[in-house]
Design a protein around this motif. Structure first.
Motif, PDB file in Angstrom:
ATOM      1  N   LEU A 147       3.517   6.774  -1.366  1.00  0.00           N
ATOM      2  CA  LEU A 147       2.400   7.228  -0.729  1.00  0.00           C
ATOM      3  C   LEU A 147       1.045   7.224  -1.732  1.00  0.00           C
ATOM      4  CD1 LEU A 147       4.340  10.395   0.634  1.00  0.00           C
ATOM      5  CD2 LEU A 147       3.840   7.833   1.771  1.00  0.00           C
ATOM      6  N   SER A 148       0.745   6.077  -2.163  1.00  0.00           N
ATOM      7  CA  SER A 148      -0.495   6.016  -2.803  1.00  0.00           C
ATOM      8  C   SER A 148      -1.661   6.339  -1.904  1.00  0.00           C
ATOM      9  CB  SER A 148      -0.814   4.646  -3.398  1.00  0.00           C
ATOM     10  OG  SER A 148       0.308   4.486  -4.490  1.00  0.00           O
ATOM     11  N   THR A 149      -1.450   5.904  -0.518  1.00  0.00           N
ATOM     12  CA  THR A 149      -2.529   6.254   0.419  1.00  0.00           C
ATOM     13  C   THR A 149      -2.573   7.458   0.908  1.00  0.00           C
ATOM     14  OG1 THR A 149      -2.328   3.930   0.818  1.00  0.00           O
ATOM     15  CG2 THR A 149      -3.625   5.166   2.569  1.00  0.00           C
ATOM     16  N   ASP A 195      -8.255   6.488   1.162  1.00  0.00           N
ATOM     17  CA  ASP A 195      -8.342   7.133  -0.281  1.00  0.00           C
ATOM     18  C   ASP A 195      -7.039   6.547  -0.831  1.00  0.00           C
ATOM     19  OD1 ASP A 195     -10.524   8.276   0.496  1.00  0.00           O
ATOM     20  OD2 ASP A 195      -9.802  10.101   0.688  1.00  0.00           O
ATOM     21  N   TRP A 196      -6.944   6.002  -2.093  1.00  0.00           N
ATOM     22  CA  TRP A 196      -5.813   5.470  -2.616  1.00  0.00           C
ATOM     23  C   TRP A 196      -5.862   5.703  -4.323  1.00  0.00           C
ATOM     24  CZ3 TRP A 196      -3.893   1.646  -5.863  1.00  0.00           C
ATOM     25  CH2 TRP A 196      -2.820   0.930  -5.778  1.00  0.00           C
ATOM     26  N   THR A 197      -4.670   6.149  -4.644  1.00  0.00           N
ATOM     27  CA  THR A 197      -4.402   6.382  -5.858  1.00  0.00           C
ATOM     28  C   THR A 197      -3.162   5.728  -6.595  1.00  0.00           C
ATOM     29  OG1 THR A 197      -5.335   8.736  -5.481  1.00  0.00           O
ATOM     30  CG2 THR A 197      -4.110   8.316  -7.650  1.00  0.00           C
ATOM     31  N   ASP A 198      -3.556   4.704  -7.570  1.00  0.00           N
ATOM     32  CA  ASP A 198      -2.702   4.090  -8.349  1.00  0.00           C
ATOM     33  C   ASP A 198      -1.372   4.767  -8.687  1.00  0.00           C
ATOM     34  OD1 ASP A 198      -1.425   1.776  -9.067  1.00  0.00           O
ATOM     35  OD2 ASP A 198      -2.632   1.389 -10.867  1.00  0.00           O
ATOM     36  N   ASP A 199      -0.179   4.476  -8.272  1.00  0.00           N
ATOM     37  CA  ASP A 199       1.001   4.811  -9.162  1.00  0.00           C
ATOM     38  C   ASP A 199       1.157   4.548 -10.460  1.00  0.00           C
ATOM     39  OD1 ASP A 199       3.430   6.043  -9.645  1.00  0.00           O
ATOM     40  OD2 ASP A 199       4.704   4.822  -8.149  1.00  0.00           O
TER      41      ASP A 199
END
Length: 447
Positions: A149-151, A257-261
């Motif tokens: 769920l990076s997005t 909005d995206w956060t790298d895992d």
């Protein structure tokens, strides 16, 4: 409910085998309802599907050895959809031959949450999972997202809305839009942007972000395109998007909005190499006619621009003044890139080797840019031939600049700045020859 491969392809949720007649779906209680036949550009009749107990949206989560993260992901996604999605939905956990307890976690979630089902496949690969699950689904809108769920899930509504309304055929999340907010390391950022640059320059792709794990497609489109996809892993996304674009389908892009895992198991370098091989294979398949693009366009009833618009566009592209202006702009950018690469190469190569490397790198991008923007050649038709002929033009330019360098070194031992100055003058002459060859040979309009 747990389904196991191979029955998923035809029997999941009561979906019929291909070619079995009118599509049907089995709702709660075992009652079989006819599925509405979607038409390109028409809205989904969500009210009728809700009344029949058929999900409007099916979100697939492909997983491999994700026993630690799976439950949190599914519960977050389920809670979000229950709060924000007004119609029936399904979450399909596609277990790709996991060797840990991922399948048991998915089965337990399917027992606890009626909107969740678990599917077990004997083969690994995201492309394999999506192809099998989507072809068997009875929902008119299909989506998928990565298990981490990076997005941000807030983008899920805007992702599926244009598919429900019939405005678009596919929708993708993009991390490369100006309004996207992305947190990830420099390595993944560089690889992602480089890959998308190659897609744009070599394959003429128009979409901005091929590999963001956040996409949706209408089921009528999926039924036509998926049988022509071959990749079982990460290149599947690119393959599907390129085929859709070649068929003239509408692709909606949503800034995310995206956060790298940091715990991602994806091998970025290996994936990038596999994607390059996939690009070569897909280009070859389209060039050899393995993929019947003309038939697909007819079946999907979405073609390129109408004839009048194509004629106007072709006329604008064929204006000599417009071609010269665009060619000059691309030439300036190429010259600057060439100069920077030549100076960089002189740090560890001789002048001839540095000149050749700088010319070769800029020639590929220059040919692709002129093909698309200067001469208005879109799509994959004659793509390989255009690049081959572009390399011949590059060879003539290299011969001219290499000859100038060789002559200069017979007279004196020049400094790097003098070498660069002579090469730029030689390149200007080569540029004039290049434009004539591009206009009258490589990209000449053929009846």
């Amino acid at each position: 409910m747990t389904l196991t491969d191979p029955s998923i392809t035809d029997a999941a949720a009561g979906a019929p085998a291909p070619g079995s007649g009118e599509p049907t779906a089995q709702a709660a209680g075992g009652v079989v309802h006819p599925l509405p036949v979607l038409r390109p550009g028409t809205a989904v009749d969500a009210a009728a599907l809700d009344a029949a107990g058929i999900p409007v949206l099916d979100v697939t989560v492909p997983v491999y050895n994700e026993e630690k993260d799976l439950e949190e992901c599914v519960r977050r996604l389920h809670s979000h959809l229950a709060r924000t999605f007004e119609h029936g939905f399904r979450i399909t956990v596609a277990d790709n031959a996991s060797t840990d307890s991922t399948l048991r976690v998915a089965e337990r979630l399917a027992r606890e949450l009626p909107e969740v089902r678990a599917v077990h496949l004997e083969q690994k690969g995201r492309g394999n999972a999506l192809r099998r699950v989507w072809l068997a689904s009875d929902a008119p809108v299909l989506a998928y997202m990565d298990v981490d769920l990076s997005t941000d899930l807030a983008a899920l509504g805007p992702l599926v809305a244009p598919l429900l309304s019939g405005h678009s055929d596919l929708a993708i999340g993009t991390r490369l839009a100006r309004t996207s907010r992305v947190i990830r390391g420099p390595k993944r950022e560089f690889v992602s942007r480089s890959y998308n640059f190659l897609l744009h320059s070599l394959m003429g792709a128009g979409f901005s972000d091929a590999q963001c794990g956040f996409k949706a497609i209408r089921s009528d489109v999926a039924q036509q395109l998926l049988p022509h996809t071959l990749d079982t892993a990460w290149f599947f996304d690119t393959e599907l998007l390129v085929l859709a674009e070649r068929c003239g389908l509408r692709c909606h892009e949503v800034p995310v909005d995206w956060t790298d895992d940091p715990n991602s198991k994806v091998d970025v370098v290996r994936t990038a190499l596999d994607d390059l091989r996939g690009m070569y294979r897909l280009t070859t398949d389209m060039a050899r006619g393995r993929i019947p693009l003309a038939e697909l366009r007819g079946a999907l009833a979405r073609g390129p621009l109408p004839a009048g618009e194509r004629t106007a566009e072709a006329g604008r592209r064929q204006s000599l003044f417009g071609q010269l202006a665009r060619f000059a702009a691309i030439g300036i950018a190429s010259t600057l890139a060439y100069a920077a690469l030549f100076v960089l190469g002189r740090e560890f190569m001789d002048a001839q080797a540095s000149n050749f490397a700088a010319l070769l790198i800029t020639a590929v991008a220059n040919t692709a840019a002129n093909r698309r923007f200067t001469f208005g050649v879109l799509g994959a038709e004659r793509l390989g031939r255009h690049h081959f002929e572009g390399l011949i033009v590059f060879g003539l330019g290299w011969a001219l600049t290499a000859g100038a360098l060789a002559w200069m070194h017979t007279v004196a031992d020049p400094a790097t700045w003098l070498e660069l100055g002579v090469l730029i003058v030689a390149n200007l002459a080569a540029t004039a020859v290049k434009f004539l060859l591009f206009r009258h040979w490589v990209f000449r309009r053929r009846t």
